[in-house]
Design a protein around this motif. Sequence first.
Motif, mmCIF file in Angstrom:
data_model
loop_
_atom_site.group_PDB
_atom_site.id
_atom_site.type_symbol
_atom_site.label_atom_id
_atom_site.label_comp_id
_atom_site.label_asym_id
_atom_site.label_seq_id
_atom_site.Cartn_x
_atom_site.Cartn_y
_atom_site.Cartn_z
ATOM 1 N N UNK A 128 -36.641 15.175 6.175
ATOM 2 C CA UNK A 128 -38.102 15.284 6.220
ATOM 3 C C UNK A 128 -38.567 16.114 7.416
ATOM 4 N N UNK A 129 -39.865 16.363 7.458
ATOM 5 C CA UNK A 129 -40.474 17.105 8.568
ATOM 6 C C UNK A 129 -41.031 16.166 9.635
ATOM 7 N N UNK A 130 -40.953 14.880 9.355
ATOM 8 C CA UNK A 130 -41.436 13.900 10.317
ATOM 9 C C UNK A 130 -41.295 12.508 9.747
ATOM 10 N N UNK A 131 -41.339 11.500 10.616
ATOM 11 C CA UNK A 131 -41.379 10.136 10.102
ATOM 12 C C UNK A 131 -42.754 9.546 10.330
ATOM 13 N N UNK A 132 -43.049 8.526 9.533
ATOM 14 C CA UNK A 132 -44.301 7.787 9.660
ATOM 15 C C UNK A 132 -43.950 6.336 9.954
ATOM 16 N N UNK A 133 -44.311 5.881 11.123
ATOM 17 C CA UNK A 133 -44.104 4.477 11.476
ATOM 18 C C UNK A 133 -45.337 3.676 11.072
ATOM 19 N N UNK A 134 -45.122 2.421 10.733
ATOM 20 C CA UNK A 134 -46.249 1.571 10.334
ATOM 21 C C UNK A 134 -45.933 0.132 10.704
ATOM 22 N N UNK A 135 -46.908 -0.526 11.281
ATOM 23 C CA UNK A 135 -46.780 -1.919 11.686
ATOM 24 C C UNK A 135 -45.574 -2.165 12.579
ATOM 25 N N UNK A 136 -45.397 -1.272 13.529
ATOM 26 C CA UNK A 136 -44.385 -1.476 14.553
ATOM 27 C C UNK A 136 -45.084 -1.643 15.893
ATOM 28 N N UNK A 137 -44.690 -2.645 16.693
ATOM 29 C CA UNK A 137 -45.295 -2.816 18.025
ATOM 30 C C UNK A 137 -45.050 -1.578 18.878
ATOM 31 N N UNK A 138 -45.909 -1.370 19.839
ATOM 32 C CA UNK A 138 -45.816 -0.166 20.664
ATOM 33 C C UNK A 138 -44.489 -0.068 21.405
ATOM 34 N N UNK A 139 -43.951 -1.194 21.866
ATOM 35 C CA UNK A 139 -42.691 -1.115 22.607
ATOM 36 C C UNK A 139 -41.545 -0.647 21.712
ATOM 37 N N UNK A 140 -41.566 -1.051 20.443
ATOM 38 C CA UNK A 140 -40.517 -0.595 19.525
ATOM 39 C C UNK A 140 -40.737 0.868 19.134
ATOM 40 N N UNK A 141 -41.990 1.263 18.935
ATOM 41 C CA UNK A 141 -42.259 2.674 18.643
ATOM 42 C C UNK A 141 -41.763 3.554 19.785
ATOM 43 N N UNK A 142 -42.000 3.109 20.986
ATOM 44 C CA UNK A 142 -41.561 3.869 22.154
ATOM 45 C C UNK A 142 -40.049 4.011 22.173
ATOM 46 N N UNK A 143 -39.332 2.944 21.810
ATOM 47 C CA UNK A 143 -37.876 2.974 21.773
ATOM 48 C C UNK A 143 -37.371 3.919 20.690
ATOM 49 N N UNK A 150 -33.483 11.778 22.098
ATOM 50 C CA UNK A 150 -32.146 11.856 22.683
ATOM 51 C C UNK A 150 -31.100 12.328 21.682
ATOM 52 N N UNK A 151 -31.268 11.919 20.409
ATOM 53 C CA UNK A 151 -30.310 12.304 19.369
ATOM 54 C C UNK A 151 -30.729 13.624 18.748
ATOM 55 N N UNK A 152 -29.935 14.624 18.926
ATOM 56 C CA UNK A 152 -30.261 15.948 18.398
ATOM 57 C C UNK A 152 -30.328 15.893 16.874
ATOM 58 N N UNK A 153 -31.389 16.457 16.307
ATOM 59 C CA UNK A 153 -31.515 16.529 14.863
ATOM 60 C C UNK A 153 -30.476 17.489 14.305
ATOM 61 N N UNK A 154 -30.272 17.412 13.000
ATOM 62 C CA UNK A 154 -29.254 18.249 12.377
ATOM 63 C C UNK A 154 -29.604 19.732 12.450
ATOM 64 N N UNK A 155 -30.867 20.047 12.654
ATOM 65 C CA UNK A 155 -31.262 21.443 12.857
ATOM 66 C C UNK A 155 -32.336 21.459 13.934
ATOM 67 N N UNK A 156 -32.719 22.650 14.330
ATOM 68 C CA UNK A 156 -33.738 22.771 15.372
ATOM 69 C C UNK A 156 -35.147 22.855 14.781
ATOM 70 N N UNK A 157 -35.289 22.442 13.536
ATOM 71 C CA UNK A 157 -36.604 22.507 12.900
ATOM 72 C C UNK A 157 -37.594 21.577 13.613
ATOM 73 N N UNK A 158 -38.879 21.888 13.551
ATOM 74 C CA UNK A 158 -39.877 20.983 14.134
ATOM 75 C C UNK A 158 -39.839 19.622 13.435
ATOM 76 N N UNK A 159 -40.028 18.566 14.203
ATOM 77 C CA UNK A 159 -40.021 17.216 13.641
ATOM 78 C C UNK A 159 -41.138 16.427 14.305
ATOM 79 N N UNK A 160 -42.019 15.866 13.490
ATOM 80 C CA UNK A 160 -43.211 15.191 13.991
ATOM 81 C C UNK A 160 -43.037 13.676 13.962
ATOM 82 N N UNK A 161 -43.346 13.049 15.071
ATOM 83 C CA UNK A 161 -43.289 11.590 15.182
ATOM 84 C C UNK A 161 -44.712 11.060 14.999
#
Length: 281
Positions: A128-143, A150-161
């Motif tokens: 995908x081009x990004x993930x969508x988080x939902x109903x996750x506490x802020x501390x878990x979203x931050x993690x 830290x984990x390099x994506x399989x390509x250098x394509x843009x990825x939206x959090x």
Amino acid sequence: MLGSISQVTERVKIGTSIVNIYTRTPATIGMGAITLDILSNQRTIIGLGTSTPPLIENLHGMKFINPLLRTREYVESIRLLLKKGKTTYHGRIVKILDFELLDHSREDIPIFMAAVNSRMLSLSKEIADGFILYLKPKDEMKSIIKQTLENKLKSDRPFTKSAVIITSVSNKDPAKAVKRAAKTLVFYISVGKIYYNYLLTTRHADTIRKIYFDYHKFGIDEALQNITPEILDDFVVAGSINECKNQIKGFKKIGIDLPILQVNPATDPNGSLYYKDFFDL
């Protein structure tokens, strides 16, 4: 609704947030995305998710099976449909034979994936081009965001959090907006076991149990009595325009690139749904 919003805005992205991949075919999603992209001058984002078994099975009458495989095939086939030329796709679930849509916009309309569990998070980073988080506490979203960086994506394509945030805003009656957002939160906590079971692993577990129990025994109004300021701070944006703006900044501060505001209109004094203040956020 999205087409209407596209005509009274110029800057904001327009998207489905999370549209489920069971009740619409890839072709239906692709056609809708292309139309919306044309209307919005290429501001569309396609957001895909699985929804929950109670909604898919009890509301729509379909079987909730193979969510991971179905998600992969939907993303792959929609990407093909967005391109000019005939599409053929032979998946286990999705099958398209030598077909081309009549209209086209961008071939690379972004596709984001809703991700609740680790497998969906991994798949989103892969295809995908990004993930969508939902109903996750802020501390878990931050993690999760820290791990993604830290984990390099399989390509250098843009990825939206990104994260969908239950949102309700009213300058006339901020308290009513807060109650409206809380009502939506209670519904999602209680409607099925996917969010409920996950939320039991968070620091809000005791509150979540009370909400779920009261919702099913007494109804949503009773369940609302269990909502705390702490749980609202983690999961919703609600109140006056300025209050909502400050709360949105809080989500961006933890690393969310794109806050997605789930529109939950409060009612105005006449009892009509009130949308206007959303456009000032």
